[in-house]
Motif scaffolding. Structure first.
Motif, PDB file in Angstrom:
ATOM      1  N   ASP A  99       0.845  -1.185   0.000  1.00 24.64           N
ATOM      2  CA  ASP A  99       0.000   0.000   0.000  1.00 24.64           C
ATOM      3  C   ASP A  99       0.886   1.241   0.000  1.00 24.64           C
ATOM      4  O   ASP A  99       1.649   1.464   0.950  1.00 24.64           O
ATOM      5  N   PRO A 100       0.815   2.093  -1.047  1.00 25.07           N
ATOM      6  CA  PRO A 100       1.690   3.272  -1.108  1.00 25.07           C
ATOM      7  C   PRO A 100       1.540   4.204   0.080  1.00 25.07           C
ATOM      8  O   PRO A 100       2.522   4.777   0.564  1.00 25.07           O
ATOM      9  N   ALA A 104       4.729   4.956   2.510  1.00 25.84           N
ATOM     10  CA  ALA A 104       5.275   6.314   2.562  1.00 25.84           C
ATOM     11  C   ALA A 104       5.698   6.712   3.965  1.00 25.84           C
ATOM     12  O   ALA A 104       6.479   7.649   4.140  1.00 25.84           O
ATOM     13  N   LYS A 105       5.210   6.016   4.977  1.00 28.87           N
ATOM     14  CA  LYS A 105       5.595   6.335   6.354  1.00 28.87           C
ATOM     15  C   LYS A 105       7.004   5.861   6.679  1.00 28.87           C
ATOM     16  O   LYS A 105       7.525   6.170   7.748  1.00 28.87           O
ATOM     17  N   PHE A 106       7.617   5.096   5.792  1.00 31.60           N
ATOM     18  CA  PHE A 106       8.937   4.521   6.067  1.00 31.60           C
ATOM     19  C   PHE A 106       9.944   4.972   5.009  1.00 31.60           C
ATOM     20  O   PHE A 106      10.721   4.180   4.484  1.00 31.60           O
ATOM     21  N   GLU A 107       9.915   6.249   4.704  1.00 31.72           N
ATOM     22  CA  GLU A 107      10.835   6.764   3.691  1.00 31.72           C
ATOM     23  C   GLU A 107      12.287   6.629   4.124  1.00 31.72           C
ATOM     24  O   GLU A 107      13.187   6.466   3.301  1.00 31.72           O
ATOM     25  N   ASP A 108      12.530   6.697   5.429  1.00 33.54           N
ATOM     26  CA  ASP A 108      13.909   6.649   5.930  1.00 33.54           C
ATOM     27  C   ASP A 108      14.330   5.262   6.407  1.00 33.54           C
ATOM     28  O   ASP A 108      15.410   5.117   6.990  1.00 33.54           O
ATOM     29  N   GLU A 110      13.271   0.605   6.341  1.00 31.53           N
ATOM     30  CA  GLU A 110      12.583  -0.520   5.718  1.00 31.53           C
ATOM     31  C   GLU A 110      11.139  -0.572   6.181  1.00 31.53           C
ATOM     32  O   GLU A 110      10.840  -0.436   7.367  1.00 31.53           O
ATOM     33  N   CYS A 111      10.239  -0.774   5.235  1.00 33.95           N
ATOM     34  CA  CYS A 111       8.808  -0.808   5.538  1.00 33.95           C
ATOM     35  C   CYS A 111       8.458  -2.038   6.367  1.00 33.95           C
ATOM     36  O   CYS A 111       8.936  -3.148   6.106  1.00 33.95           O
ATOM     37  N   GLU A 112       7.605  -1.838   7.370  1.00 35.52           N
ATOM     38  CA  GLU A 112       7.091  -2.930   8.190  1.00 35.52           C
ATOM     39  C   GLU A 112       5.581  -2.803   8.271  1.00 35.52           C
ATOM     40  O   GLU A 112       5.059  -1.743   8.624  1.00 35.52           O
ATOM     41  N   PRO A 113       4.833  -3.864   7.938  1.00 36.04           N
ATOM     42  CA  PRO A 113       3.369  -3.791   8.046  1.00 36.04           C
ATOM     43  C   PRO A 113       2.948  -3.705   9.504  1.00 36.04           C
ATOM     44  O   PRO A 113       3.675  -4.155  10.403  1.00 36.04           O
ATOM     45  N   PRO A 114       1.777  -3.109   9.786  1.00 34.74           N
ATOM     46  CA  PRO A 114       1.336  -3.003  11.189  1.00 34.74           C
ATOM     47  C   PRO A 114       1.120  -4.357  11.834  1.00 34.74           C
ATOM     48  O   PRO A 114       1.315  -4.517  13.042  1.00 34.74           O
TER      49      PRO A 114
END
Length: 611
Positions: A99-100, A104-108, A110-114
């Motif tokens: 989901d973009p 987008a909350k992890f620009e700095d 690695e993305c982690e899902p809730p």
């Protein structure tokens, strides 16, 4: 995420599709699959999980909201004496890193899902498996049912006696479905039955009611056993059975036993059931390097009996049990522990006050229960009174640090009242008090230890149910209350809602649950739920609890919860249910099996179609 959204949209359309019976062939020569029937049951479940902050004074935000989708499809094809079927579950959660907006909350970093579907325990999952989408072929079976011979291959259910040593059954009331994956063979005649089975435990891993997050792949346990039943005369049945558990590991367990069931004794005044089981567990000793040093046989027993007497308007039931070193079959489950046996109703006594995954699984408990039911013909009133007494010789750290002697008296009433044509009132209720007296012994000498503080434990509980029916309209109010308390070694002072505090040598909590419902024509129901508790565990997010959405006092730790639901059954094979609001955490029981249900805040809906 777009691919998953399209898939769940398709599943929603499938779940809401009109119901039609599928006839694959007429029972006549030359037709394709003559006389075959195909049965479908499809349930689609959607939940929006919202989390409230249980501590507004810290800098920690509550867990992020997430959506959960579950689709369960069961299909069964019947062809003469054969049937073949399957159950397919699909579960997904979002948002995810696809989901973009979430990514987008992890620009700095690695993305982690809730939330992630797959846990790290049990057998583990494939490294490249999706963290937000999980398809599972939960069940598959082939059955043959002849006049005297039956066999099942794939997933099947089994129980021996009253289920004291084995009960692999489906319990929809607590969202538990534990089958054996293997084979079963049965011979059934008028006077004799024989069963042989073997397989691996296959509990349902995808849940409808529990949160499908951090699901662990459940380790298999190999079970094999058999049972024979003899009916020498009508009304009498003698059974012998045996089972071996954990046959693929070194620490094997097993049980052999039998039962006697006799009905209509003493000219129809008495029914009798007695079951006894010898339990064996081989305990392996390991060295520092993991090598096997030796093993010892650790025996035990599990006895259960019930006698029911019928004396006109009075029915008396006496139950008794004696468990010693009874290693009841229990395994870690995908979300909560699973029970592969179903203890008799007397075992349910422990769930009144204790931790579901502890005392109800006691390996050393002895007790009895007497209940009297009285039916008064002139007023159509049913009264009941019961008294239970048991000794629990097992400690349960975190809840009971000592052994206990329990007493539990209880009384109740059920009263239907005819008001007029098409109008009736129904009153039902019960009240009881259970008290656990501590009884601590020195392990080596079985002597009482007088210098150690022993806490008494008790609970007062009652339930009231009032129903009113006026033609096609039905109204009902159900209220339950529990006051649980235990004694403290020293007086403790508590903060109160006002400026003044208070001190007490007792501690405890109160739980109140209320529901008001209206039903039209038996098909359309609207209900309102209002609950209250000051149990800290129920309001703590780390123990799957939650603060109340209607009221929450963080200092005094009290919460009120409110929620509403609508249930629609416009036709016999379609059910639609929608709930919004909060539900507090609690325990749901059926028979002797229970399950802890986590708190829920948000919206959930369910569509079930059978055809």
């Amino acid at each position: 995420m777009h691919r998953q959204a399209l898939l769940f949209a398709a599943l929603t359309l499938l779940a809401a599709a009109p119901a039609h019976a599928v006839q694959l062939g007429q029972p006549q020569p030359g037709s394709v699959l003559p006389g075959a029937n195909l049965k479908f049951s499809n349930t689609f479940y959607y939940k929006w999980n919202h989390f409230l902050d249980d501590n507004v004074d810290d800098d920690i935000d509550p867990s992020a909201d997430y959506h959960e989708f579950v689709n369960r499809l069961r299909a069964d094809l019947e062809i003469g004496k054969f049937s073949i079927g399957t159950q397919l579950d699909l579960v997904g959660i979002g948002p995810g890193c696809e989901d973009p907006a979430w990514a987008a909350k992890f620009e700095d970093g690695e993305c982690e899902p809730p939330r992630t579907l797959r846990g790290s325990g049990g057998l583990g999952w494939e490294p490249d498996a999706s963290p937000t989408f999980l398809p599972r072929l939960e069940k598959v079976w082939l059955k043959y049912r002849g006049k005297n011979v039956q066999f099942e291959i794939g997933d099947y259910y089994a129980a021996f006696g009253r289920g004291v040593i084995l009960s692999m059954v489906k319990k929809p009331e607590i969202d538990q479905d534990s089958s054996l994956l293997g084979g079963r063979f049965d011979i059934q005649t008028k006077r004799f039955d024989f069963t042989a089975l073997a397989g691996m435990t296959n509990p349902q891993e995808v849940s409808m009611e529990l949160r499908n997050t951090s699901i662990n792949r459940t380790p298999f346990s190999v079970i094999a056993g058999g049972q024979m039943k003899f009916r020498p005369v009508d009304g009498w049945e003698i059974g012998v059975h045996g089972a071996g558990y954990d046959l693929e590991v070194e620490e094997k367990k097993g049980a052999v036993g039998g039962y006697l069931e006799a009905n209509n004794l003493a000219a129809g005044y008495l029914d009798l059931f007695i079951e006894g089981n010898a339990l064996m567990s081989r305990q392996v000793q390991y060295g520092d390097g993991g090598e096997v040093l030796g093993s010892t046989l650790d025996p035990g027993w599990a006895f259960y009996g019930a006698a029911t007497g019928y004396f006109g308007a009075v029915t008396l039931t006496l139950e008794g049990k004696s468990y010693r070193n009874a290693r009841i079959l229990q395994r870690a489950g995908p979300v909560v522990p699973l029970q592969y046996n179903l203890p008799p109703t007397l075992e349910h006594e422990a769930s009144v006050t204790e931790a579901i995954n502890n005392t109800i699984q006691s390996q050393d408990v002895h007790g009895w229960k007497l209940q009297a039911d009285i039916w008064l013909l002139p007023t159509d009133t049913t009264l009941f009174a019961s008294f239970a007494n048991s000794f629990d010789g097992q400690r349960h750290p975190g809840f009971n640090e000592e052994r206990q002697i329990m007493i539990h008296p209880q009384v109740g009433i059920d009263q239907p009242i005819h008001l007029a044509e098409g109008k009736s009132l129904h009153l039902a209720g019960d009240v009881g008090y259970r008290h656990d007296f501590p009884w601590q012994f020195d392990e080596g000498h079985d002597e009482h230890v007088p210098d150690q503080f022993l806490s008494n434990f008790g609970v007062l509980h009652f339930r009231a149910d009032i129903g009113l029916t006026i033609g096609k309209h039905a109204f009902e109010i159900v209220s339950t209350y529990r006051r649980q308390h235990w004694t403290l070694e020293e007086e403790v002072c508590f903060e109160s809602l006002g400026d003044a505090g208070y001190c007490d040598s007792d501690d405890g909590w109160v739980s109140v649950e209320n529901a008001v419902s209206y039903t039209f024509m038996g098909k359309y129901t609207a209900a309102l739920h209002v609950d209250f508790t000051d149990d800290p565990l129920v309001q703590n997010a780390t123990t799957n609890g939650a603060p109340g959405n209607l009221h929450y006092d963080q200092g005094f730790k009290s919460s009120a919860y409110i929620g509403g639901e609508v249930i629609l059954k416009p036709i016999s094979n379609l059910e639609i249910a929608i709930f919004g609001g909060s539900q507090k955490a609690g325990i749901v029981c059926t028979g002797g099996a229970c399950r802890t249900v986590p708190a829920f805040t948000g919206v959930k809906s369910k569509v079930t179609v059978n055809f």
